[in-house]
Design a protein around this motif. Structure first.
Motif, mmCIF file in Angstrom:
data_model
loop_
_atom_site.group_PDB
_atom_site.id
_atom_site.type_symbol
_atom_site.label_atom_id
_atom_site.label_comp_id
_atom_site.label_asym_id
_atom_site.label_seq_id
_atom_site.Cartn_x
_atom_site.Cartn_y
_atom_site.Cartn_z
ATOM 1 N N VAL A 1 52.949 27.458 58.404
ATOM 2 C CA VAL A 1 53.667 26.273 57.936
ATOM 3 C C VAL A 1 53.405 26.062 56.450
ATOM 4 N N GLU A 2 52.144 26.196 56.074
ATOM 5 C CA GLU A 2 51.753 26.017 54.670
ATOM 6 C C GLU A 2 52.528 26.999 53.793
ATOM 7 N N SER A 8 56.114 26.002 53.443
ATOM 8 C CA SER A 8 56.403 24.857 52.563
ATOM 9 C C SER A 8 56.214 25.270 51.106
ATOM 10 N N HIS A 54 59.281 27.057 50.111
ATOM 11 C CA HIS A 54 60.365 26.089 49.909
ATOM 12 C C HIS A 54 60.253 25.497 48.501
ATOM 13 N N PRO A 97 56.981 17.431 61.855
ATOM 14 C CA PRO A 97 57.043 18.008 60.488
ATOM 15 C C PRO A 97 55.633 18.173 59.934
ATOM 16 N N GLY A 98 55.423 19.282 59.235
ATOM 17 C CA GLY A 98 54.102 19.514 58.673
ATOM 18 C C GLY A 98 53.232 20.336 59.582
ATOM 19 N N ALA A 158 59.580 23.740 59.602
ATOM 20 C CA ALA A 158 59.400 24.198 58.211
ATOM 21 C C ALA A 158 60.424 25.277 57.872
ATOM 22 N N THR A 159 60.617 26.199 58.830
ATOM 23 C CA THR A 159 61.584 27.276 58.568
ATOM 24 C C THR A 159 62.975 26.702 58.383
ATOM 25 N N GLU A 173 63.880 23.802 57.437
ATOM 26 C CA GLU A 173 63.981 23.050 56.176
ATOM 27 C C GLU A 173 64.281 24.009 55.026
#
Length: 2038
Positions: free
Chosen positions: A1607-1608, A1611, A1614, A1675-1676, A1682-1683, A1685
């Motif tokens: 996830v990190e 983001s 992103h 979320p987070g 995350a993907t 987004e």
């Protein structure tokens, strides 16, 4: 009536005459009617414009026309002579008359000449008649200059006439007559010999005329005379010398330049006469010694008549006249330059000893200041000759000579010092004299070495010269000045050759330790060390960190032992503090470690408490006090150096600790006077030094820190500069810098910058001006040199203290209370009143400087002056000085007034001041107050600006315009015009109303003021420039008023351009530059550019500056024209001097040029054009501004011209480089060197990056040769540039094919050159920065793929291998020359290069592995061989890297670990390992960071590749054994920082985990926020590394296990997308995202499988995946969220309408363009990832995300499925279809709970797609095939959900019907294929309605084919596909229906058969159809025999057709066998969809 209206045909626009010559002839005459009509005032301008016009036209006009008009023209022109024309008019008039006669007939020339002579003879001496007389004189001169010997018969009379009137003329007449005489002489040449003596006798006496202009004119006249008059440099030589010396007394700068030119030239001619004159007469030539002897008398004794009496020579009394000395100094330079470079080379030894003798002569060194002045003069002579006339070889030879001279002197000194018997009485005097010789010689040696730069290395390396031994021996000289000079020389050598810096320091330290007992040694070696430390900042690579520790220990030791031995205490104290001060210049990174110790030392120097301070007064004798004061001064000096060089370390705490000793020092100040009283005045100097140091440091600290001590401090400061305790009248030197630069014109040459500045400074009025010398303040040896000085020259202590007090006063004043301000101002007034005479002037100067400094401080602090009484007091002080007779004071007062107005900032105050000046000016009649108050007005406007002083504008302007017309006093005119210019400048547009009157006044004055009043003309030029700026862009207009203004400006520019004074010309150039900016069409470049080119060789710095600045501006817009016009100058002069044209322009040392800047010819452009000239200037010029402008000009010319004139520029660069590498011819000095290198670099870069590849390829060999020459040069800068160029060349041309040998690239033939250029860079002693660059080039070369042969690659590869060994050696092993971070840079560069090579190798390997799959098809072996004949065997590069990989991977990981630690934020600094990392030391952390930042990215990529290929399976212990040999060395690269733990304790998984954390950590840290200036390669490398890493199963598991990492990472990616736009980055990002998603999928699958194996209840399995039971995504924490987004962001970036937010925003424009290819790829990639996401979710989670995903996919399908001509399926469409398939077939989602939701989803998606595929008018036609495919996918895969939904069913059927009825056969064919799949569907409930609805249409369609046979393959394909559908239907039908079905199929097929006749003529498609039908019939018959027979029986005609066809077919079998394709091939469609969905 405007002038323009009258000048009917003067084309002002660019003056390129477009009118025909005939018309011109008519307008040659002066239009007298028009002249009569205009007002009296405008007539002079009108006449001047006509003359200007005539001047241009006469040259172009037709001779016959001129002859026709000649009589009338002569009348008009001679008529003008007696109309009393002004100076510029008479000059032009004379020029035109002469030109007219030389073009037309010469009949009447003698009449005109007689007329002029009559006028000259006229006895009328009134002022009114003077202009007429002068005009006649000018005409006579012009005639002779132009026609020369034609007028020979009349010349004796003319000359006598001129000489007679010379006696009675006043000064203006005298100078004009002398100028005419000069022209007569130059015109007649040798023919005038009979009058030479007369002219000489008459002119001689005028050399000492009162008027400076006359002196200049005489000098020029005599200069012309000496060309032919032999007696001048034979019999009269001594007299000439004496005369010149006398002329130099009380001279100004202009006279000194003119007279020195005369003196130098005569002396040079005497030594080497011109051949022709020697041939004519038998001449006794002067010897070298005689000439030098004569020059020396002037230098040593000045001008008074001393030559007669021998006795006077022996007396030493009387001082030398400084002006004479400076003039003679300039004459020496002229003398040598006239003789030329080769002469100097040959006679250098004699010349050097002569010049050095000058400075050792007792007359030259009577006082210390005089000695310094003489030294400056001698240094100037040496620098100006050796520096600019000699080539490199000659300079090296000169340096050797200087070394020998120093050695000789030193031997003599040692003899005296060691001579204890005392026999040598004069010894002391000899030593005193020798010190000055030493200083001059050492300074010149230092400058030489510094300018030679790296080329000077032979001087150091050749033992026979022993430069170092000789220079270091001087460090023991008894005199401090000589020791300092030697130290300075060492610093120069070290800066030029940085590899010497560390050895020098070590040597000095060692000697200092060995010779601790000698005071000279302690002092000398500490000077040297301090100087070397001060030079470190000029050496980018620095010195090892340990040297700092060494210096501290030496200094501590010296300070500790100072008290032990009284003979040494003074020197040791000074030396210790000097070293500590120098240490501070190394900056915070070094000082940080020693700060606590330093603070302690500082505290201990001063008493701890007031009590101790008091007690101290009573103790001690004079010697201990001297040592104490010196120690304290030293401590304060070191403090100041600390504060100046380490501002980062100045925390509040440190400042508090510093304040303790400083406050103590302040208190001590008050005790000093009593100590001096007690112990003698010799302590005064030491006390002054303490004060100086104290003021210096206080000025650097924030005043708040010592607020408490203000009172005491101010008392000291004020006493200091009001000279309270000082009997000498010392003045400060700061006034110059505090006055405004523009005011220089008022102070004469006081502020002007000239080439002679360093010696002219001696003549300035302030104390000790220009007497800067190192011995005045030893600390300056380590400080930065002020800009523009070659050697630091601190002023004598007395002046420095006053300067420092004034500067500090300015800092403190703004923080003082108003009460104290008032007291001080009153005290100032009192001081001025008390003092008398000269002292008053001195006190006033100092006070004014202090007040200015204070006002400046107030303005900078934005604070005010204070209440009324303070202002009043200040005002009184200032106003009093406006009437001071001293111009400097008046100027300062004006400046102060302006600054006061600025600080007070109140309208009433300003009004009061202005009014006061108005009143004064109205009443005053004396020059002084008029000048002072007019300047006051100007300054008020300057500082308050246009708005603040607007209401006074009118009055100010009217008063100043009136004053400017006061012809009686040029001084008043100058000051008032200067103020006017200030007002025009500051008022801006508000001045527009006064432009016309001002302009007409300026023109009138320009036409009337005598040219000798140069200051007035300079101010007029300034006014003109200011007016042009004020009018500004309006100047382009065409209105009547604007045209008049513009033409007036142009006339003004023309007059100033023609003035004889350089500064006036410079003003003219800047005016034209302004004009060109605002109205470029009206500036005539064809005349401007050539004049600028001539000025480039002017002897005046300011004129050269102006010319270059103007060229820079012109080249920006019109480089091509500029070059063209410059070349035209060369062409015109080519005829005159074709002989010298073939000399290399960059080797000025070759020809002995008659004058350094070739000023004689006035033209200097050879075939290399202006560019060549500018390159040449870079060699000579030292002025910073000038050089940077030359750079810019060359840059502009290059960027706009390189394309057209490529070969010219390449030639030019090659010449420049050739000159710099071939030392014998070059005159490239250091500045030249650097310039060349930069230039060279710029050349390559600029030309390469324009669109030039195709042109540059033709010059590739030149480019490579140049890069090679540069890369192998001596000079490091040039080597860097060469390597950089080489890298650019490789990058640019790596892929360019070789036209003659297909399959090869063009660079292959240059392998040897590249190898040879790189090899020297890897030698032992190469500096780190060059090795680093070379590694970069190596990796570029290896990776470029140019070289195909492994053995050739090995050569370059071996260079890298050798450097890898160096890296392994670890820290501290090699003997260090440079800072540790230099080693860091080098090692990291090597690792980076290897990483880049490895990445390329792996890419090649990957490609090679993916190729063979295709190659298998080629069965022919030889084909295969041919394919790889030239390619590298696929693993070749890898085989080169493989053996090094174990080592490399370890080093790479270590470097990454370092980088990771170094990028930690400051608050984690405690986690950094105390002893540094693998490649950096803790001390050099800051510089190391930069190097890591440059190289981490490729290393990261390489590590990822390595880990992916082998890494995760290989633990560190196995590596360790591979390099166990290394571990034996004590200093191996330390990889396990926690080496305390047992090394092998870590298991492989742990190690791998660490590695993963390292790589992910580094990547995430970087990708979070890459700095915008970060190169994109780093971003791509980082993303590729992540992608590669995630290829390996281990990494996937790692990242999937801990979902937060994923996830990190997402983001961060992103965030990266938000800031980085390029699509390459976006594509890489999608790749990484896909890897992360796949990793998660694999992991989840694994988990599900294990659960299934454990055979638990199914429920548990379903909950696996994101969303759990509830379906909520957090979320987070959610990977899926995350993907989505991130993907959504990409989609919206490329298809903005997907987001309602974007599409609804007002700025969004709703146009849909086709996606670009890159965007399409991106969208496809995102869709693919989107459709993978549901597999990561639990069923409930799927229901959460599917609506979004399906909506996006459907929308994308709609937007990208657009019909294209070639029926290609775009990538996004195929991705979307693939996505639909994978989602619809998702087994996961169908659980009981979600069944309902799922059905709804599927139905609505299908409905969407149906809606989207509805053709609309507005949008482009949708691609029906893709839409149908999508529909078919739903029908196929989701039958259960959509059966029985009537509306959907109807929609689907409609779509199929539309497609079947489509006119596009391709659509039909695809539709049949899809129908087939639907009809065959296993679920009959689905297929039946479709069969019922669509089969009839199919039959209809196929039936219609008989009438309309297929014409193309695609149509044929459609029919074939249709038939297949029918066949399938037949097969699907039940037995009982089969006959009906066949009855549909068989007749249709038979109808396709052709009869024999038509078969022959049918098209190929038609024949193929026949064959196809026949085949199928033959196939169907046997399949359903019964039904077939039934059908055939029912229709006999069918049977007949079939049988005929079969027979025909069998008959033609033999023929048709070849043509008949096998049926199997036909049954497959010929065009497939890219992806098969079923």
């Amino acid at each position: 009536m405007s002038v323009l209206g009258v000048l009917t045909s003067v084309p002002l626009i660019r003056c390129e005459f477009k009118t025909s010559v005939m018309e011109l002839a008519h307008s040659l005459l002066l239009n007298e009617e028009a002249l009569a009509q205009i007002t009296e005032a405008k007539r002079p301008v009108f006449i001047f414009e006509w003359l200007r016009f005539l001047d241009k036209v006469l040259v172009a006009a037709n001779k016959t026309d001129v002859k026709e008009k000649q009589k009338k023209l002569v009348e008009q022109l001679t008529g003008l002579i007696s109309s009393s024309p002004g100076p510029p008019t008479r000059k032009l008039l004379a020029k035109n008359l002469a030109a007219l006669y030389s073009i037309g007939d010469t009949f009447t020339v003698f009449q005109t000449l007689d007329k002029c002579n009559d006028i000259i003879r006229n006895k009328d001496d009134t002022a009114a008649y003077l202009p007429t007389k002068l005009a006649a004189v000018a005409c006579v001169g012009a005639f002779y200059e132009k026609m020369g010997r034609m007028l020979g018969s009349a010349f004796p009379e003319t000359v006598n006439n001129l000489l007679k009137s010379l006696k009675s003329a006043e000064s203006q007449g005298r100078s004009e007559i002398l100028m005419s005489l000069q022209k007569v002489l130059s015109g007649l040449g040798g023919a005038a010999a009979s009058s030479h003596r007369d002219i000489y006798k008459n002119a001689r006496s005028l050399l000492t005329d009162r008027s400076m202009a006359v002196r200049c004119a005489v000098a020029k006249c005599l200069l012309e005379l000496q060309n032919e008059a032999v007696f001048m440099w034979t019999a009269e030589l001594e007299n000439i010398a004496t005369l010149c010396f006398k002329a130099l007394e009380n001279s100004n700068y202009g006279v000194r330049v003119a007279v020195s030119k005369l003196l130098g030239t005569v002396m040079a001619t005497a030594l080497m006469p011109k051949q022709a004159t020697v041939m004519r007469q038998n001449v006794k030539r002067a010897t070298f010694d005689e000439v030098l002897e004569l020059m020396a008398t002037g230098f040593l004794r000045g001008g008074s008549g001393f030559l007669k009496s021998g006795g006077e020579m022996l007396k030493v009394g009387g001082s030398v006249n400084r002006e004479v000395r400076v003039g003679v100094t300039q004459a020496y330079v002229v003398f040598v330059t006239t003789l030329g470079g080769q002469w100097l080379e040959r006679s250098f030894a004699t010349f050097l000893s002569h010049v050095l003798d000058l400075v050792s002569h007792p007359r030259a060194t009577q006082t210390h200041v005089e000695a310094v002045y003489s030294r400056r003069c001698v240094s100037f002579i040496l620098r100006a000759t050796v520096g600019s006339l000699l080539g490199e070889k000659a300079q090296i030879a000169a340096a050797k000579e200087i070394c020998q001279a120093i050695g000789k002197q030193m031997k003599a000194v040692e003899a005296v010092v060691n001579d204890t018997s005392g026999e040598n009485k004069s010894g002391a005097a000899d030593i005193a004299a020798s010190q000055h010789v030493m200083v001059c010689a050492l300074q010149e040696l230092g400058s030489l070495v510094q300018s030679l730069n790296a080329t000077a290395s032979p001087l150091i390396q050749e033992a026979s010269i022993g430069l170092l031994e000789i220079v270091t021996s001087v460090l023991l000289h008894p005199s401090m000045a000589a020791r300092l000079a030697a130290a300075w020389c060492l610093r120069c050598v070290a800066v030029a050759l940085p590899f010497q810096l560390t050895p020098f320091l070590d040597r000095c330290a060692e000697r200092l330790n060995n010779l601790k007992t000698s005071p000279e040694a302690v002092s000398g070696y500490s000077f040297a060390m301090a100087a070397l430390l001060g030079g470190v900042h000029q050496c980018p690579l620095g010195i090892p960190h340990a040297k700092g520790k060494m210096v501290v220990s030496i200094a501590e030791d010296l300070l500790r032992t100072a008290a032990q031995n009284s003979r040494l205490s003074l020197q040791r104290t000074q030396a210790g503090w000097l070293l500590l001060g120098a240490l501070m210049t190394l900056g915070p990174s070094v000082v940080r470690y020693h700060l606590p110790k330093m603070l302690l030392l500082w505290r201990n120097v001063f008493p701890r408490s007031l009590k101790e301070l008091e007690a101290e007064k009573a103790r001690g004798d004079s010697f201990t006090w001297q040592v104490t004061l010196e120690g304290r001064a030293g401590a304060l000096c070191a403090m100041r150096s600390f504060v100046a060089h380490c501002p980062e370390l100045l925390t509040e705490d440190v400042i508090r600790k510093l304040m303790t000793p400083i406050e103590c020092a302040m208190t001590m100040m008050s005790h000093i006077p009593s100590v001096i009283k007690a112990h003698g005045a010799h302590l005064k100097a030491s006390a002054a030094m303490v004060r100086l140091r104290l003021y210096d440091i206080l000025a650097l600290l924030p005043p708040k820190t010592y607020e408490g001590s203000f009172n005491a401090l101010l008392r000291e400061l004020v006493a200091e500069f009001t000279l309270t305790d000082n009997s000498a009248n010392t003045t400060t030197s700061l006034l110059r810098s505090l006055c405004h630069y523009d005011d220089s014109v008022l102070l004469g040459s006081w502020l002007q910058e000239t080439d002679h500045k360093s010696i002219e400074d001696q003549l300035q009025p302030n104390s000790a001006s220009g007497s800067g010398a190192l011995e005045h303040d030893p600390s300056s040896i380590y400080l930065r040199i002020p800009a523009g000085e070659a050697v630091p020259g601190p002023l004598p202590l007395g002046v420095s203290v006053i300067d420092a007090s004034v500067a500090l006063f300015g800092v403190v004043f703004p923080h003082v209370s108003y009460k104290h301000r008032l007291q001080m101002l009153d005290h100032f007034a009192e001081c001025v009143k008390q003092a008398k005479g000269v002292r008053q002037q001195a006190v006033q100067l100092n006070i004014f400087t202090a007040v200015l400094s204070a006002l400046k401080g107030l303005a900078e602090n934005k604070s005010t002056l204070g209440p009324e009484e303070v202002r009043k007091s200040a005002l009184t002080l200032v106003m009093g000085a406006l009437d001071n007779p001293n111009p400097i004071l008046r100027c300062a007062a004006g400046e102060a007034l302006g600054r006061m107005a600025q600080v007070v900032g109140e309208a009433t105050f300003i009004a009061r001041m202005a009014q006061y000046s108005f009143d004064k000016l109205k009443s005053a009649r004396d020059v002084v107050s008029r000048t002072g108050h007019s300047l006051a007005l100007g300054c008020l406007h300057r500082y308050v600006g246009g708005i603040g002083s607007g209401q006074h504008l009118k009055t100010s302007v009217s008063i100043l315009l009136a004053l400017a017309q006061d012809g009686t006093s040029p001084e008043v005119q100058t000051w008032s015009l200067h103020s006017l210019a200030l007002i025009v400048d500051s008022s801006g547009p508000m001045y527009r109303g006064y432009v016309e009157p001002t302009l007409s006044l300026v023109l009138t004055l320009l036409l009337t003021v005598p040219p000798s009043h140069t200051e007035v003309h300079q101010c007029l030029g300034r006014c003109l420039g200011a007016i042009i700026t004020t009018v500004g862009p309006e100047l382009q207009g065409n209105g009547a008023t604007i045209s008049t203004i513009r033409s007036s400006c142009l006339v003004g520019c023309a007059i100033t351009q023609d003035h004889s004074d350089s500064l006036v010309q410079a003003a003219a150039i800047s005016c034209l530059q302004q004009l060109h900016m605002f109205a470029p069409r009206h500036v005539n470049l064809s005349s401007l550019v050539p004049s600028l080119c001539v000025h480039l060789c002017s002897s005046h710095l300011l004129l050269r500056r102006a010319a270059v600045a103007c060229l820079r501006q012109l080249a920006q817009r019109e480089a091509a024209e500029v070059c063209e016009y410059a070349m035209s100058l060369a062409k015109n002069s080519g005829d005159k001097e074709s002989s010298s044209a073939n000399v290399n322009p960059f080797a000025p040392g070759v020809s002995s040029r008659s004058d350094i800047h070739c000023r004689h010819q006035g033209v200097n452009i050879t075939e290399t054009g202006l560019e060549g000239l500018l390159f040449g200037m870079l060699d000579r010029e030292t002025d910073r501004k000038l050089c940077s402008d030359i750079h810019d000009t060359l840059g502009h010319m290059l960027s706009s011209l390189a394309v057209e004139k490529l070969s010219h520029w390449l030639m030019l660069c090659k010449d420049v480089l050739a000159a710099s590498s071939d030392m014998s011819t070059a005159t490239l000095l250091s500045s030249g060197k650097d310039e060349e290198s930069e230039k060279k670099d710029e050349m390559d870069d600029d030309t390469m990056f324009t669109t030039l590849d195709d042109l540059l390829v033709l010059h590739l060999s030149d480019l490579i040769r140049m890069a090679f020459m540069a890369a192998t040069d001596h000079s490091n800068q040039l080597r860097m540039a060469g390597l950089q160029a080489l890298e650019d060349i490789i990058k640019k041309f790596a892929s360019v094919p070789e036209p003659e040998f297909p399959g090869h690239v063009i660079l292959e033939q240059y392998q040897a050159n590249v190898g040879a250029a790189l090899r020297p860079a890897f030698s032992q002693d190469t500096p780190s920065d060059i090795i680093a660059k070379a590694c970069q080039v190596c990796s570029t070369w290896i990776g470029s793929g140019v070289v195909s042969d492994l053995n050739d690659l090995r050569r370059v590869h071996n260079l890298l291998v050798s450097s890898l060994d160096k890296v392994q050696a670890g820290k501290g092993s090699s003997s260090q020359l440079y800072r540790e971070s230099a080693t860091t840079m080098e090692k990291l560069a090597v690792l980076k290069a290897w990483a880049e090579v490895y990445v390329v190798a792996m890419n090649i390997k990957k490609e090679a592995e993916s190729k063979p799959k295709r190659a298998i098809k080629n069965t022919d072996d030889d084909d295969d061989d041919y394919g790889t004949i030239d390619e590298l065997p696929p693993d070749s590069l890898i085989t080169l890297v493989q053996p090094e990989l174990p080592t490399l991977s370890r080093l790479w990981l270590a470097a990454l670990k370092d980088y990771a630690l170094l990028t930690l934020p400051a608050e984690f600094s405690s986690q950094l390992p105390p002893d540094g990392g693998a490649f950096y030391t803790p001390e050099t952390i800051d510089t190391a960071r930069l190097h890591y930042r440059n190289s981490w990215a490729p290393v990261l990529h390489a590590v990822a590749l390595w880990l992916n290929s082998t890494g995760f399976t290989c633990s560190e212990s196995t590596e360790a054994t591979a390099i166990s040999g290394l571990q034996k060395r004590s200093t191996s690269v330390n990889l396990n920082q926690a080496s305390g733990a047992v090394g092998s304790a870590k298991s492989l998984p742990e190690i791998n985990k660490d590695r993963m954390h390292l790589i992910l950590g580094v990547s995430i840290q970087f990708l979070c926020s890459p700095r915008p200036e970060e190169p994109i390669e780093h971003v791509t490398a980082c993303l590729q590394a992540l992608h590669t890493l995630l290829d390996s199963p281990y990494a996937r598991i790692h990242i999937a296990e801990d979902q937060l990492i994923g996830v990190e990472l997402l983001s961060v990616l992103h965030r990266l997308l938000l800031t980085w736009n390029p699509s390459s980055v976006q594509l890489l990002v999608t790749g990484v995202v896909q890897q992360i998603v796949r990793a998660a999928q694999d992991y989840l699958q694994e988990k599900r499988n294990t659960l299934n194996e454990d055979d638990m209840e199914k429920e548990a399995c379903t909950v696996l995946g994101e969303g759990g039971d509830s379906g909520g995504l957090i979320p987070g924490k959610s990977l899926v969220f995350a993907t989505m987004e991130l993907l959504m962001f990409i989609l919206v970036r490329h298809m903005p309408h997907l987001s309602t937010k974007v599409s609804d925003s007002p700025s969004h424009i709703a146009t849909k363009t086709r996606l670009s290819e890159e965007s399409a790829r991106l969208v496809a990639a995102t869709v693919t990832i989107l459709s993978d996401l549901p597999s990561l979710c639990s069923p409930a989670g799927c229901m959460t995300i599917l609506p979004t995903i399906l909506f996006l996919i459907a929308r994308i399908l709609k937007d990208t499925a657009i019909k294209s001509a070639d029926n290609q399926v775009p990538p996004p469409v195929s991705a979307a279809l693939q996505g639909i398939k994978s989602i619809v077939t998702l087994s996961m989602a169908k659980t009981e709970e979600t069944q309902k939701q799922w059905t709804a989803l599927i139905r609505s998606t299908l409905a969407c797609i149906l809606e989207y595929s509805q053709p609309e008018d507005s949008v482009p036609t949708p691609d029906e095939v893709s839409m149908l495919t999508a529909i078919a996918l739903f029908l196929w895969s989701a039958s259960s959900e959509i059966i029985g939904v009537q509306s959907l069913q109807n929609g689907c059927m409609n779509r199929f019907k539309n497609a079947l009825n489509s006119c596009d056969p391709w659509v039909q064919a695809k539709c049949y294929q899809l129908l087939l799949s639907v009809f065959q569907h296993s679920n009959r409930a689905l297929s039946t309605p479709y069969i019922h609805s669509l089969a009839p249409i199919v039959v209809e369609k196929l039936k219609a084919v008989e009438r309309n046979r297929p014409a193309s393959n695609i149509e044929l394909l459609a029919v074939q596909e249709g038939v297949k559908v029918l066949e399938t239907l037949v097969a699907l039908g039940e037995e009982q229906n089969r006959v009906q079905l066949l009855a549909l199929l068989v007749p249709t097929l038979i109808s396709y058969l052709l009869d024999e006749n038509s078969f022959a003529s049918a098209s190929s498609a038609s024949k193929d159809l026949h064959e196809f039908a026949l085949q199928n019939l033959m196939h169907i018959g046997p399949l359903y025999p019964h039904a077939f027979k039934t059908v055939m029986g029912a229709a006999p005609e069918l049977k007949v057709r079939l049988e005929t066809a079969v027979r025909a077919s069998q008959a033609s079998k033999a023929k048709a066998a070849a043509r008949q394709p096998a049926p199997a091939i036909h049954s497959a469609p010929t065009i497939k969809l890219k992806t098969s969905f079923f």
